[in-house]
Each structure stands twice: as structure tokens, then as C-alpha cells.
Design a protein around this motif. Sequence first.
Motif, PDB file in Angstrom:
ATOM      1  N   THR A  16       0.858  -1.181   0.000  1.00 62.50           N
ATOM      2  CA  THR A  16       0.000   0.000   0.000  1.00 62.50           C
ATOM      3  C   THR A  16       0.893   1.229   0.000  1.00 62.50           C
ATOM      4  O   THR A  16       2.075   1.145   0.352  1.00 62.50           O
ATOM      5  CB  THR A  16      -0.943   0.038   1.226  1.00 62.50           C
ATOM      6  OG1 THR A  16      -0.154   0.000   2.411  1.00 62.50           O
ATOM      7  CG2 THR A  16      -1.900  -1.141   1.221  1.00 62.50           C
ATOM      8  N   ASP A  17       0.326   2.360  -0.406  1.00 62.87           N
ATOM      9  CA  ASP A  17       1.103   3.603  -0.424  1.00 62.87           C
ATOM     10  C   ASP A  17       1.719   3.851   0.949  1.00 62.87           C
ATOM     11  O   ASP A  17       1.072   3.676   1.977  1.00 62.87           O
ATOM     12  CB  ASP A  17       0.217   4.788  -0.801  1.00 62.87           C
ATOM     13  CG  ASP A  17      -0.112   4.831  -2.280  1.00 62.87           C
ATOM     14  OD1 ASP A  17       0.544   4.128  -3.066  1.00 62.87           O
ATOM     15  OD2 ASP A  17      -1.023   5.586  -2.653  1.00 62.87           O
ATOM     16  N   GLY A  18       2.989   4.232   0.935  1.00 64.93           N
ATOM     17  CA  GLY A  18       3.698   4.541   2.170  1.00 64.93           C
ATOM     18  C   GLY A  18       4.479   3.383   2.752  1.00 64.93           C
ATOM     19  O   GLY A  18       5.249   3.562   3.691  1.00 64.93           O
ATOM     20  N   ASP A  19       4.303   2.177   2.200  1.00 63.31           N
ATOM     21  CA  ASP A  19       5.067   1.025   2.682  1.00 63.31           C
ATOM     22  C   ASP A  19       6.528   1.155   2.275  1.00 63.31           C
ATOM     23  O   ASP A  19       6.852   1.759   1.260  1.00 63.31           O
ATOM     24  CB  ASP A  19       4.529  -0.285   2.099  1.00 63.31           C
ATOM     25  CG  ASP A  19       3.247  -0.757   2.759  1.00 63.31           C
ATOM     26  OD1 ASP A  19       2.786  -0.115   3.724  1.00 63.31           O
ATOM     27  OD2 ASP A  19       2.691  -1.776   2.295  1.00 63.31           O
ATOM     28  N   THR A  20       7.395   0.555   3.072  1.00 61.51           N
ATOM     29  CA  THR A  20       8.812   0.497   2.736  1.00 61.51           C
ATOM     30  C   THR A  20       9.061  -0.796   1.965  1.00 61.51           C
ATOM     31  O   THR A  20       8.619  -1.868   2.377  1.00 61.51           O
ATOM     32  CB  THR A  20       9.679   0.512   4.008  1.00 61.51           C
ATOM     33  OG1 THR A  20       9.401   1.722   4.723  1.00 61.51           O
ATOM     34  CG2 THR A  20      11.156   0.464   3.676  1.00 61.51           C
ATOM     35  N   VAL A  21       9.741  -0.669   0.826  1.00 56.74           N
ATOM     36  CA  VAL A  21      10.064  -1.836   0.002  1.00 56.74           C
ATOM     37  C   VAL A  21      11.568  -1.941  -0.146  1.00 56.74           C
ATOM     38  O   VAL A  21      12.293  -0.947  -0.033  1.00 56.74           O
ATOM     39  CB  VAL A  21       9.399  -1.753  -1.391  1.00 56.74           C
ATOM     40  CG1 VAL A  21       7.887  -1.757  -1.262  1.00 56.74           C
ATOM     41  CG2 VAL A  21       9.857  -0.548  -2.168  1.00 56.74           C
ATOM     42  N   LYS A  22      12.025  -3.158  -0.393  1.00 56.49           N
ATOM     43  CA  LYS A  22      13.448  -3.407  -0.607  1.00 56.49           C
ATOM     44  C   LYS A  22      13.715  -3.507  -2.099  1.00 56.49           C
ATOM     45  O   LYS A  22      12.814  -3.818  -2.890  1.00 56.49           O
ATOM     46  CB  LYS A  22      13.867  -4.705   0.067  1.00 56.49           C
ATOM     47  CG  LYS A  22      13.712  -4.684   1.560  1.00 56.49           C
ATOM     48  CD  LYS A  22      14.087  -6.009   2.156  1.00 56.49           C
ATOM     49  CE  LYS A  22      13.856  -5.984   3.662  1.00 56.49           C
ATOM     50  NZ  LYS A  22      14.042  -7.300   4.253  1.00 56.49           N
ATOM     51  N   GLN A  23      14.953  -3.264  -2.488  1.00 57.13           N
ATOM     52  CA  GLN A  23      15.334  -3.421  -3.890  1.00 57.13           C
ATOM     53  C   GLN A  23      15.054  -4.862  -4.322  1.00 57.13           C
ATOM     54  O   GLN A  23      15.286  -5.808  -3.568  1.00 57.13           O
ATOM     55  CB  GLN A  23      16.812  -3.091  -4.081  1.00 57.13           C
ATOM     56  CG  GLN A  23      17.244  -3.156  -5.528  1.00 57.13           C
ATOM     57  CD  GLN A  23      18.682  -2.709  -5.718  1.00 57.13           C
ATOM     58  OE1 GLN A  23      19.414  -2.494  -4.761  1.00 57.13           O
ATOM     59  NE2 GLN A  23      19.088  -2.582  -6.954  1.00 57.13           N
ATOM     60  N   ASN A  24      14.523  -5.030  -5.540  1.00 54.39           N
ATOM     61  CA  ASN A  24      14.178  -6.314  -6.147  1.00 54.39           C
ATOM     62  C   ASN A  24      12.994  -7.023  -5.486  1.00 54.39           C
ATOM     63  O   ASN A  24      12.735  -8.185  -5.777  1.00 54.39           O
ATOM     64  CB  ASN A  24      15.386  -7.255  -6.209  1.00 54.39           C
ATOM     65  CG  ASN A  24      16.457  -6.708  -7.115  1.00 54.39           C
ATOM     66  OD1 ASN A  24      16.163  -6.119  -8.143  1.00 54.39           O
ATOM     67  ND2 ASN A  24      17.711  -6.883  -6.723  1.00 54.39           N
ATOM     68  N   GLU A  25      12.258  -6.321  -4.622  1.00 51.38           N
ATOM     69  CA  GLU A  25      11.054  -6.895  -4.013  1.00 51.38           C
ATOM     70  C   GLU A  25       9.869  -6.695  -4.964  1.00 51.38           C
ATOM     71  O   GLU A  25       9.752  -5.651  -5.605  1.00 51.38           O
ATOM     72  CB  GLU A  25      10.780  -6.194  -2.681  1.00 51.38           C
ATOM     73  CG  GLU A  25       9.620  -6.759  -1.907  1.00 51.38           C
ATOM     74  CD  GLU A  25       9.451  -6.079  -0.548  1.00 51.38           C
ATOM     75  OE1 GLU A  25       8.485  -6.426   0.134  1.00 51.38           O
ATOM     76  OE2 GLU A  25      10.252  -5.191  -0.179  1.00 51.38           O
ATOM     77  N   LYS A  26       8.982  -7.682  -5.047  1.00 51.07           N
ATOM     78  CA  LYS A  26       7.808  -7.579  -5.918  1.00 51.07           C
ATOM     79  C   LYS A  26       6.902  -6.460  -5.407  1.00 51.07           C
ATOM     80  O   LYS A  26       6.574  -6.393  -4.233  1.00 51.07           O
ATOM     81  CB  LYS A  26       7.038  -8.890  -5.938  1.00 51.07           C
ATOM     82  CG  LYS A  26       5.735  -8.824  -6.732  1.00 51.07           C
ATOM     83  CD  LYS A  26       5.040 -10.159  -6.878  1.00 51.07           C
ATOM     84  CE  LYS A  26       4.533 -10.666  -5.564  1.00 51.07           C
ATOM     85  NZ  LYS A  26       3.712 -11.889  -5.695  1.00 51.07           N
ATOM     86  N   VAL A  27       6.490  -5.566  -6.355  1.00 51.65           N
ATOM     87  CA  VAL A  27       5.598  -4.469  -5.973  1.00 51.65           C
ATOM     88  C   VAL A  27       4.320  -4.440  -6.807  1.00 51.65           C
ATOM     89  O   VAL A  27       3.306  -3.907  -6.377  1.00 51.65           O
ATOM     90  CB  VAL A  27       6.312  -3.096  -6.030  1.00 51.65           C
ATOM     91  CG1 VAL A  27       7.378  -3.011  -4.954  1.00 51.65           C
ATOM     92  CG2 VAL A  27       6.909  -2.824  -7.386  1.00 51.65           C
ATOM     93  N   VAL A  28       4.346  -5.016  -8.021  1.00 48.77           N
ATOM     94  CA  VAL A  28       3.180  -5.030  -8.911  1.00 48.77           C
ATOM     95  C   VAL A  28       3.130  -6.371  -9.635  1.00 48.77           C
ATOM     96  O   VAL A  28       4.167  -6.925  -9.988  1.00 48.77           O
ATOM     97  CB  VAL A  28       3.267  -3.894  -9.967  1.00 48.77           C
ATOM     98  CG1 VAL A  28       2.116  -3.963 -10.961  1.00 48.77           C
ATOM     99  CG2 VAL A  28       3.301  -2.525  -9.309  1.00 48.77           C
ATOM    100  N   VAL A  29       1.898  -6.875  -9.857  1.00 47.67           N
ATOM    101  CA  VAL A  29       1.701  -8.043 -10.720  1.00 47.67           C
ATOM    102  C   VAL A  29       0.980  -7.530 -11.964  1.00 47.67           C
ATOM    103  O   VAL A  29      -0.107  -6.969 -11.873  1.00 47.67           O
ATOM    104  CB  VAL A  29       0.879  -9.145 -10.027  1.00 47.67           C
ATOM    105  CG1 VAL A  29       0.678 -10.323 -10.977  1.00 47.67           C
ATOM    106  CG2 VAL A  29       1.558  -9.599  -8.742  1.00 47.67           C
ATOM    107  N   LEU A  30       1.632  -7.705 -13.116  1.00 45.79           N
ATOM    108  CA  LEU A  30       1.135  -7.204 -14.396  1.00 45.79           C
ATOM    109  C   LEU A  30       0.823  -8.390 -15.298  1.00 45.79           C
ATOM    110  O   LEU A  30       1.692  -9.229 -15.541  1.00 45.79           O
ATOM    111  CB  LEU A  30       2.202  -6.314 -15.042  1.00 45.79           C
ATOM    112  CG  LEU A  30       1.902  -5.733 -16.413  1.00 45.79           C
ATOM    113  CD1 LEU A  30       0.803  -4.687 -16.318  1.00 45.79           C
ATOM    114  CD2 LEU A  30       3.154  -5.093 -16.995  1.00 45.79           C
ATOM    115  N   GLU A  31      -0.425  -8.463 -15.795  1.00 45.18           N
ATOM    116  CA  GLU A  31      -0.786  -9.528 -16.724  1.00 45.18           C
ATOM    117  C   GLU A  31      -0.554  -9.023 -18.140  1.00 45.18           C
ATOM    118  O   GLU A  31      -1.060  -7.971 -18.522  1.00 45.18           O
ATOM    119  CB  GLU A  31      -2.251  -9.940 -16.579  1.00 45.18           C
ATOM    120  CG  GLU A  31      -2.643 -11.022 -17.559  1.00 45.18           C
ATOM    121  CD  GLU A  31      -4.120 -11.339 -17.546  1.00 45.18           C
ATOM    122  OE1 GLU A  31      -4.448 -12.515 -17.744  1.00 45.18           O
ATOM    123  OE2 GLU A  31      -4.935 -10.424 -17.347  1.00 45.18           O
ATOM    124  N   ALA A  32       0.219  -9.789 -18.896  1.00 37.36           N
ATOM    125  CA  ALA A  32       0.477  -9.468 -20.298  1.00 37.36           C
ATOM    126  C   ALA A  32       0.476 -10.770 -21.071  1.00 37.36           C
ATOM    127  O   ALA A  32       1.155 -11.720 -20.684  1.00 37.36           O
ATOM    128  CB  ALA A  32       1.817  -8.749 -20.447  1.00 37.36           C
TER     129      ALA A  32
END
Length: 114
Positions: free
Chosen positions: A63-79
Motif C-alpha cells: 500500500t502507499d507509504g510502505d517500505t520496500v526493498k530493492q528487487n522486491e515484488k511491488v506489482v503483478v502485471l498480466e500481459a
Amino acid sequence: MRKFNVTVNGKSYEVEVEEAGSAASAPVAAAPAAAPAPQKPVSGEGTALKAPMPGLILALAHTDGDTVKQNEKVVVLEAMKMENDINAPVGGTITYAVKKGDNVETGTVLAYIK
């Protein structure tokens, strides 16, 4: 009216079909597909995470404002019927520029990380 004999699962039926006229016999053109809604420009601070391909946002991992690490999954995109994990290019606090269900084009900003 025209009469036809139709066999379904080995059982024969007599049916009557009425011709509706020349308009009904004309080929029907398929409706054009709706174009995706244009993405409104989003301004933000930090490193922009952009869509590497066009697709549909299936999930936001934080969610907005969360702390994420480099290379951590942030979005799932269907293509092309495949789910693609989009990972954070840097670590920091995430602010999303899209929501679940959005259609995006290549280069659309998905989130900012600062």
C-alpha cells in the motif's frame, strides 16, 4: 416459412424458420474493441517504476507509504495471459500511480520509490 429436419443426439425434429428479410441476411460487422482509457499523468518524487510492457494491473503487493526493498515484488502485471512480477528497482517508500484493474501501456509509471 421454411421447414427443416434437424437431428440432435440421434433424435429428429422438424423446425420452421422464417426469413426476416434482406436486412437480417446481411453480414453483421463486429463492433470495434474499446481503446484503453488514456492514463492521466502522475507526478511524484523518487525513482519512477515504469511498465516494461503493456498489460493489466492484477495486484499491488503493498500500500502507499510502505517500505520496500530493492528487487522486491511491488506489482503483478498480466500481459499475454501471463502474470509478471514487477520488482522495485531501488529500496525506499512506495507511492503507487496506478490501481488494480488499470490497463497500462509500455512506459506508464506504475509507482514512485523514494
